[in-house]
Design a protein around this motif. Sequence first.
Motif, short mmCIF file in Angstrom:
data_model
loop_
_atom_site.label_atom_id
_atom_site.label_comp_id
_atom_site.label_asym_id
_atom_site.label_seq_id
_atom_site.Cartn_x
_atom_site.Cartn_y
_atom_site.Cartn_z
N GLU A 162 0.89 -1.11 0.15
CA GLU A 162 -0.05 -0.01 -0.01
C GLU A 162 0.81 1.33 0.15
OE1 GLU A 162 -2.38 -0.67 3.53
OE2 GLU A 162 -0.85 0.28 4.83
N ALA A 163 0.35 2.38 -0.41
CA ALA A 163 1.17 3.46 -0.62
C ALA A 163 0.16 4.82 -1.02
CB ALA A 163 2.13 3.49 -1.51
N ASP A 164 0.74 5.81 -0.85
CA ASP A 164 -0.22 7.04 -1.15
C ASP A 164 0.66 7.78 -2.33
OD1 ASP A 164 -2.23 7.13 0.80
OD2 ASP A 164 -0.87 8.34 2.23
N PHE A 165 0.09 8.12 -3.39
CA PHE A 165 0.78 8.46 -4.76
C PHE A 165 -0.03 9.92 -4.94
CE2 PHE A 165 2.20 4.27 -5.25
CZ PHE A 165 2.67 4.13 -6.13
N THR A 166 0.97 10.78 -5.24
CA THR A 166 0.16 12.06 -5.72
C THR A 166 0.57 12.41 -7.01
OG1 THR A 166 0.75 12.93 -3.27
CG2 THR A 166 0.41 14.65 -5.03
N TYR A 167 -0.65 12.74 -7.76
CA TYR A 167 -0.52 13.10 -9.05
C TYR A 167 -1.01 14.83 -9.40
CZ TYR A 167 -0.44 8.21 -9.66
OH TYR A 167 0.02 6.94 -9.56
#
Length: 136
Positions: free
Chosen positions: A114-119
């Motif tokens: 799991e991870a948080d990705f920012t676009y």
Amino acid sequence: MEEACDLPEGKLILRTLAMPADTNANGDIFGGWIMSQMDIAGGILSKEISGTRTVTIAVETMKFIRPVKVGDVVSCYGTVEKIGTTSMRLQLEVWVEPVLRHEDSNCPYFKVTEADFTYVAIDKTGKKTPIVKHGC
């Protein structure tokens, strides 16, 4: 007593198969390959949300929980955490269905990463652009 199975959070975005070419020196699937699948899934979801091109600007809190093996069906799920003016943060999870191996569990699948990705939404020239669509 039967154990309760956890369920993935969010929308199913991407499903693929872990192949022998994607293994590390230990014989497990390389973490970088898993991360790239997550980024592909996040890219799909971010484009659906923004209605425009997007680029990855950050990956935070990456957590590898269990190894992925050759032959596992790998599924990426995504949830919108926050939408700003030009950026969005997505929480992405990878779940595995161990089709070709036996697990000591009654659950047919389990979370592996799991991870948080920012676009950031960008225009045709590559400059930040406001997110107006908010769809998905």
